[in-house]
Enzyme design. Structure first.
Site, PDB file in Angstrom:
ATOM      1  N   SER A  29       0.837  -1.212   0.000  1.00 36.33           N
ATOM      2  CA  SER A  29       0.000   0.000   0.000  1.00 36.33           C
ATOM      3  C   SER A  29       0.868   1.256   0.000  1.00 36.33           C
ATOM      4  CB  SER A  29      -0.887   0.015   1.246  1.00 36.33           C
ATOM      5  OG  SER A  29      -1.814  -1.035   1.199  1.00 36.33           O
ATOM      6  N   ASP A 327      -7.133  -7.896   4.415  1.00 38.78           N
ATOM      7  CA  ASP A 327      -6.335  -8.792   3.559  1.00 38.78           C
ATOM      8  C   ASP A 327      -5.871 -10.041   4.300  1.00 38.78           C
ATOM      9  OD1 ASP A 327      -6.608  -7.143   1.385  1.00 38.78           O
ATOM     10  OD2 ASP A 327      -4.762  -6.032   1.792  1.00 38.78           O
ATOM     11  N   LYS A 354     -12.374  -8.989  -3.810  1.00 36.68           N
ATOM     12  CA  LYS A 354     -10.915  -8.809  -3.842  1.00 36.68           C
ATOM     13  C   LYS A 354     -10.370  -9.448  -5.129  1.00 36.68           C
ATOM     14  CE  LYS A 354     -10.596  -6.501  -0.089  1.00 36.68           C
ATOM     15  NZ  LYS A 354     -10.219  -5.087  -0.187  1.00 36.68           N
TER      16      LYS A 354
HETATM   17  C1  S3P Z   1      -5.566  -1.303  -0.075  1.00 36.11           C
HETATM   18  C2  S3P Z   1      -6.822  -1.325   0.444  1.00 36.11           C
HETATM   19  C3  S3P Z   1      -7.616  -2.546   0.613  1.00 36.11           C
HETATM   20  C4  S3P Z   1      -6.768  -3.799   0.503  1.00 36.11           C
HETATM   21  C5  S3P Z   1      -5.793  -3.726  -0.616  1.00 36.11           C
HETATM   22  C6  S3P Z   1      -4.871  -2.548  -0.440  1.00 36.11           C
HETATM   23  C7  S3P Z   1      -4.889  -0.013  -0.212  1.00 36.11           C
HETATM   24  O1  S3P Z   1      -8.624  -2.584  -0.370  1.00 36.11           O
HETATM   25  O2  S3P Z   1      -7.594  -4.930   0.352  1.00 36.11           O
HETATM   26  O3  S3P Z   1      -5.012  -4.912  -0.684  1.00 36.11           O
HETATM   27  O4  S3P Z   1      -3.650  -0.001  -0.405  1.00 36.11           O
HETATM   28  O5  S3P Z   1      -5.560   1.012  -0.144  1.00 36.11           O
HETATM   29  P1  S3P Z   1     -10.004  -1.810  -0.133  1.00 36.11           P
HETATM   30  O6  S3P Z   1      -9.636  -0.421   0.129  1.00 36.11           O
HETATM   31  O7  S3P Z   1     -10.805  -1.918  -1.382  1.00 36.11           O
HETATM   32  O8  S3P Z   1     -10.632  -2.505   1.033  1.00 36.11           O
END
Ligand code: S3P
Length: 449
Positions: A29, A327, A354
């Protein structure tokens, strides 16, 4: 770009104790955001510890297509010479974000208030995922989206010229959506306000503040109100990317379920919007300890030690914790299969959108390995009989999903018969060194034909 090559079937068999130091790669992220904000800043952003997984490499390529100068210096060191807020150039070719929902959604937000068009696509997994959650809010800024039926990729976004700030109340708890709105708000006139009922990961907010944006976050009733003033000058930064807690989760959880294990994961991110898994594991009775807690690059970090935990009990995971461990449910369900009793995971319907439908993928794969599960649209319940009791012997489908692949590889490490997956290739999207790292700890993974 992931998912474009041949499948890589793999097998994981019961192994001896896992031990040693697991230096997991940089946070996915934070890596995406470092590249994107670096591309929107003035001057040269230096990034250390960038995750060099396919998802992030696709974002690096995309930032080049929008005009930023992105250079790899080796060993996780990267630099990004940005074009400034509003300075994105129109890409000459289609932007392929591979497997990455975060990549495509954040980039769509970032270009939505620039007067350019861009066409996005991805692999089969990404092309099946909903983009309406992004095109809705960026439409409020005046951006137009032309995609496939159901709001799917490939999709062209026509960015808005002279965008004006918006107030947006989140409809789903998603840091990707929140971040897309904030990134769009950067080049809009006035104050963009995002209201989230449940706090989701806040790396975008932290990093925007670090780059010099005028952003404030007010906590209200479990959620947050975020206010960002448009058209800031973002100043290039030095960014140290912490290790990814979502990748650390695999080494940690494997250590908890493999007899005799003792594994240390140094320098992992402990941002409270990300650490729900570790709280949950401790409630189950896991032997986990934090050592050397510190702040690095604006993010809380610690060394995490995990030891074999034979007496873990199933628990009810509170639904309001879902956003902070979204996750990690696949690997939690593997731990749950090695705990005693029912682990009830409610409020998890976001898992269905996902990289694949993760409730379905985990349920089918666990069943194939002799684990009792129950599910409904928003719930997964796993009933375990204690450490080392999983029969195994099953073949699991990974559906182009890295976390499903790694979770089943961890399941095999403590089950009586080996566990196989039809395709481990997606693992490179987030954890390119998973195989050598786990093997160095003592795991027995093999590629099969
Ligand atoms: C992420 C947010 C999450 C997560 C993804 C990474 C991010 O998704 O599942 O692997 O970096 O903002 P969502 O925001 O759709 O829940």
């Amino acid at each position: 770009m992931s998912g474009h090559g041949d499948p890589t079937p793999m097998k994981s068999r019961k192994c001896g104790p896992l031990s040693g130091v697991a230096e997991v790669p940089g946070d996915k992220s934070i890596s995406h955001r470092a590249l994107i904000l670096g591309a929107l800043a003035v001057g040269e952003t230096r990034i250390t510890g960038l995750l060099e997984g396919d998802d992030v490499l696709d974002t690096a390529r995309a930032m080049r297509s929008f005009g930023a100068d992105v250079v790899e210096h080796g060993g996780g060191e990267w630099s990004v010479h940005g074009v400034g807020v509003g300075g994105f150039a129109e890409p000459e070719a289609v932007i392929d974000c591979g497997n990455s929902g975060t990549g495509v959604r954040l980039i769509m937000g970032a270009m939505a208030t620039c007067p350019i068009a861009a066409t996005f696509t991805g692999d089969a997994s990404l092309r099946s995922r909903p983009m309406g959650r992004i095109t809705g809010p960026i439409g409020l800024f005046g951006a137009k989206a032309y995609g496939r039926c159901g709001g799917k990729l490939p999709m062209t976004i026509m960015g808005a010229a002279d965008a004006v700030a918006v107030r947006y109340e989140m409809e789903v708890p998603s840091a990707q959506v929140k971040s897309a709105v904030l990134l769009a708000g950067l080049n809009a006139d006035g104050q963009t306000v995002v209201i989230e009922q449940e706090a989701t990961r806040d790396h975008t907010e932290r990093m925007l503040a670090g780059f010099g944006a005028d952003i404030s976050v007010e906590a209200v009733d479990g959620g947050r109100v975020i206010t960002l003033t448009g058209r800031p000058v973002l100043t290039a930064q030095e960014i140290v990317v912490p290790r990814d807690p979502s990748s650390a989760a695999f080494a940690v959880c494997a250590a908890l379920i493999v007899e005799g294990s003792d594994v240390l994961v140094p320098g992992i991110g402990l941002n409270p919007t990300r650490n729900g898994l570790f709280t949950t594991l401790r409630e189950m009775g896991a032997d986990l300890s934090y050592e050397n807690e510190r702040i690095e690059g604006g993010e809380p970090v610690a060394d995490l030690r995990a030891r074999f935990s034979p007496d873990m009990q199933g628990i009810e995971v509170p639904a309001d914790r879902a956003a902070s461990m979204i996750d990690e449910y696949p690997i939690l369900s593997v731990v749950a299969a090695n705990a005693t009793g029912r682990t009830v995971m409610r409020g998890v319907k976001e898992l269905r959108v996902k990289e694949c439908d993760r409730i379905d993928a985990m349920a089918r794969g666990l069943e194939a390995n002799g684990v009792a599960i129950e599910e409904d649209q928003d719930t997964l319940i796993v009933t375990g009989s204690g450490a080392g009791t999983v029969t195994g012997g099953g073949m699991c489908k990974t559906h182009l999903d890295h976390r499903i692949a790694m979770s089943f590889m961890c399941l095999g490490m403590s089950s009586q018969q080996p566990v196989s997956i039809d395709d481990g290739a997606p693992i490179t999207t987030s954890f390119p060194i998973f195989e050598p790292l786990m093997a160095a700890l003592g795991a027995q993974l093999e590629r099969i034909n």
